[in-house]
Design a protein around this motif. Structure first.
Motif, short mmCIF file in Angstrom:
data_model
loop_
_atom_site.label_atom_id
_atom_site.label_comp_id
_atom_site.label_asym_id
_atom_site.label_seq_id
_atom_site.Cartn_x
_atom_site.Cartn_y
_atom_site.Cartn_z
N ASP A 10 10.52 -40.60 44.85
CA ASP A 10 10.78 -39.18 45.13
C ASP A 10 11.84 -38.62 44.21
O ASP A 10 11.69 -37.57 43.61
CB ASP A 10 11.27 -39.01 46.57
N THR A 52 4.11 -32.37 42.50
CA THR A 52 5.17 -32.63 43.46
C THR A 52 6.07 -31.43 43.66
O THR A 52 7.02 -31.49 44.40
CB THR A 52 6.05 -33.81 42.99
N SER A 107 2.20 -22.33 54.11
CA SER A 107 1.55 -23.54 53.60
C SER A 107 0.17 -23.73 54.21
O SER A 107 -0.68 -24.39 53.64
CB SER A 107 2.43 -24.76 53.86
N LEU A 145 17.20 -29.48 48.94
CA LEU A 145 15.74 -29.43 49.05
C LEU A 145 15.32 -28.99 50.45
O LEU A 145 15.95 -29.35 51.44
CB LEU A 145 15.18 -30.81 48.77
N ILE A 146 14.27 -28.22 50.48
CA ILE A 146 13.80 -27.71 51.75
C ILE A 146 13.51 -28.84 52.72
O ILE A 146 13.91 -28.81 53.88
CB ILE A 146 12.51 -26.88 51.55
N ARG A 147 12.82 -29.87 52.17
CA ARG A 147 12.41 -30.94 53.06
C ARG A 147 13.60 -31.58 53.76
O ARG A 147 13.58 -31.81 54.96
CB ARG A 147 11.65 -31.99 52.24
N ASP A 148 14.66 -31.87 52.95
CA ASP A 148 15.85 -32.49 53.55
C ASP A 148 16.47 -31.58 54.56
O ASP A 148 16.90 -32.00 55.65
CB ASP A 148 16.87 -32.79 52.44
N ARG A 206 11.67 -35.72 41.38
CA ARG A 206 12.44 -34.49 41.53
C ARG A 206 13.44 -34.31 40.41
O ARG A 206 13.58 -33.22 39.87
CB ARG A 206 13.22 -34.56 42.85
N ASP A 208 7.47 -30.21 47.02
CA ASP A 208 8.58 -31.00 47.54
C ASP A 208 9.91 -30.59 46.95
O ASP A 208 10.95 -30.87 47.51
CB ASP A 208 8.37 -32.48 47.20
N ILE A 268 15.16 -29.16 56.33
CA ILE A 268 14.37 -29.07 57.56
C ILE A 268 14.62 -30.28 58.43
O ILE A 268 14.89 -30.18 59.63
CB ILE A 268 12.86 -29.00 57.24
N GLN A 269 14.58 -31.44 57.76
CA GLN A 269 14.78 -32.67 58.52
C GLN A 269 16.11 -32.65 59.25
O GLN A 269 16.20 -33.00 60.42
CB GLN A 269 14.77 -33.84 57.55
#
Lengths: 376, 218
Positions: A221, A244, A368, A327-330, A225, A247, A332-333
């Motif tokens: 990942d 990617t 999405s 990062l969005i993903r992080d 990135r 992400d 959100i998590q």
């Protein structure tokens, strides 16, 4: 588990195949060495079981220097799988699988037992044990090749492009199967490949090499990135980088740029009024020059209305915040894990830039699934 | 027709004698090849491992092969005297080339990746030789023994000139006799037959031992 300390390999002719390699591999880790041909990835791997001996530096397995151990004994404790499969054509599958146990002088019954146990791992029928390698397909042969490496249950397995010679569909299936097997058995694996897809799919960490040196070591990942340089980028390939991209969206791109705020010098009644206007139950508190101080919510104001008058006196400073380039993903998590309703976004000087709320996330999910509104 | 009748008569009268010479002939050839195998196979293995030696050894056994059989026998006779042992030594020398060369090619011909696999799995050098290289090159080595044996059977016929006996004696007797055609044939036919048979039997072994057929053995 496996440590490279300043390892250098110089072949005759003064060509440095590997130059000052330093790497620490954890137990149970799946490491992929990748790079163009001649980058020293195979040399690095082969130095681990001393098929090639390092010119300088040390390689330690569980803290023990490999050069100080008996070479033959040590190799029996390290699994090895090669691209050409290398099953012995004059031995049955069973004999092939249990060759290392035979070298370790296991009894015949134990070996047979082990062979039966192993062949179940790759979902091949037991009858295959008495066949000869040439009667099996390429994919089946390499499954046996992998089993052979597992036979004496070694903690460390070296693999030299093991799936490189197989057709794409077989390769895909075997990668899947092997990754599962590795998770199940918890082996440490050093895997050499030149196929980036394979590395991304299998590796816990990827070691990208060029001209005998490590260019980047990181999780798949992270490499996708943040490629360390142009070489890595070109090696990954544009296509994969684009793939990617979802992400790698940062919160800066999706945040609400006008959060509801109140200045710390303002009064509580102003704050209440603003909450009512904006229909929210908490406000971000800012100080001089838009610096984020903390937040206040309705309950705080309710409790302290009699004692204090200024926002700055009752502000809650304990607040989780993120940077614009997170990062969005992080993000959100983390939001979901902390059960927070929103996260303020700040720049490097802690100046408030925006806010990500659960509503923002809902928008994102909507997008999405149904695409951008503009598309419709 | 007369010739054939004479031949039959000769076999009827001298059956036991022909058989003795046949047996003697075979033993000389077999011993020569056997000793050559005992010496030649290890040499072949050795030069396959130490490739610097190989051009020297190969050219040496090549040179032996170029010496005419009669000349070699004569020279050996000067040193060792008359008799069977001298012939066996000559056959030994002639058998070296095919045996050494085939062993060398056989071992070198084993897939390098298999040797690497064996090595990486923790086999000792000797284990690689015994468990990988020899089984996989056995058929090529057998082919060498086959060639050697056929050559040896042919050359053994001239052993009679230094008093070693064998089927060559019958042939020479025929050449010395007037109207000896039948006697020549009486010696030549068994010789040819032996060579063909040896070739056939060894060929059968060779096929049996080739890795592709290892199934039949187990």
């Amino acid at each position: 588990m496996l440590t490279f300390e300043n390892v250098t390999k110089i072949y005759s002719g003064n060509k440095k195949a590997v130059n000052n390699l330093n790497l620490e591999i954890e137990k149970g880790e799946f490491i992929c060495f990748i790079g163009p041909s001649g980058c020293g990835k195979t040399t690095s791997m082969k130095m681990v079981n001393r098929l090639i001996e390092p010119t300088e530096g040390r390689i330690l397995i569980d803290g023990k220097d490999i050069m100080k151990q008996n070479r033959v004994q040590m190799r029996r404790e390290i699994g090895y799988v090669i691209q050409q499969i290398g099953l012995f054509p004059h031995m049955t599958i069973s004999e092939n699988i249990t060759l290392v146990p035979k070298l370790l002088q296991w009894s015949k019954d134990n070996r047979r037992e082990r062979a039966k146990e192993l062949i179940k791992l790759v979902n091949l029928p037991e009858e295959y044990l008495d066949r000869y390698p040439q009667e099996l397909s390429g994919g089946q042969q390499q499954r046996i090749g992998v089993l052979r490496a597992l036979a004496s249950n070694p903690p460390l397995i070296l693999m030299d492009e093991p799936f490189g010679a197989l057709d794409p569909i077989t390769r895909d299936g075997l990668q899947e199967e092997f990754k599962n097997l590795q998770r199940k058995l918890g082996k440490t694996i050093v895997f050499v490949t030149h196929d980036m897809d394979e590395a991304i799919k299998l590796a816990d960490r990827i070691v990208i090499m060029r001209d005998g040196e490590i260019v980047q070591v990181d999780t798949p990942d992270e490499i996708l990135r943040n490629p360390a340089n142009e070489f890595v980028e070109s090696f990954i390939g544009k296509e994969r980088l684009i793939q990617t991209r979802p992400d790698v969206k940062t919160v800066g791109q999706i945040m609400n740029k006008i959060p509801a705020t109140v200045h710390k010098e303002e009064t509580l009644s102003t704050a209440i009024q603003r909450m009512k206007e904006k229909r929210v139950d908490s406000l971000l508190v800012i100080g001089e020059d838009q610096t984020l101080e903390g937040y206040i919510d309705v309950e705080d104001i309710e409790e302290n209305r009699k004692k204090s008058t200024l926002v700055g006196e009752i502000v809650e400073t304990e607040l989780y915040r993120v940077k614009e380039d997170s990062l969005i993903r992080d993000t959100i998590q983390k939001m979901l894990r902390r059960h927070t309703k929103y996260v303020p976004v700040v720049d490097d000087d802690n100046r408030l830039k925006g806010i990500v709320t659960r509503a923002t996330l809902a928008d994102l999910v909507y997008e999405s699934i149904w695409g951008d509104e503009d598309d419709n | 027709m007369d010739l054939l009748k004479e031949l039959v008569t000769y076999y009827n009268d001298n059956g036991a004698y022909v058989w003795t010479e046949f047996y003697r002939h075979f033993l000389m050839s077999a011993y020569g090849v056997l000793f050559a195998a005992i010496v030649g196979i290890p040499i072949g293995i050795l030069i396959a491992r130490y490739s610097k030696l190989s051009p020297w050894v190969i050219s040496f056994v090549n040179v032996i092969q170029t010496i005419p059989a009669l000349a070699l026998l004569a020279v050996l006779m000067l040193v060792m005297g008359l008799g069977t042992n001298t012939v066996i030594l000559a056959l030994f020398l002639y058998s070296l080339l095919p045996i050494v060369k085939n062993t060398y090619t056989g071992i070198l011909g084993v897939d390098k990746t298999l040797k690497e696999a064996g090595n990486a799995m923790g086999m000792t050098r000797f284990q690689i030789l015994r468990m990988v290289e020899l089984p996989l090159s056995l058929s090529v080595i057998m082919a060498g023994l086959r060639t050697a044996l056929v050559i040896a059977i042919g050359i053994a016929t001239i052993g009679t000139f230094i008093g070693a006996g064998g089927l060559g004696s019958i042939i020479v007797r025929g050449t010395n006799a007037a109207e000896g055609g039948a006697i020549i044939l009486a010696g030549a036919i068994p010789t040819a037959l032996m060579a063909v048979l040896a070739d056939f039997v060894m060929g059968w072994f060779e096929r049996l031992l080739s890795p592709a057929n290892s199934r039949k053995l187990s």
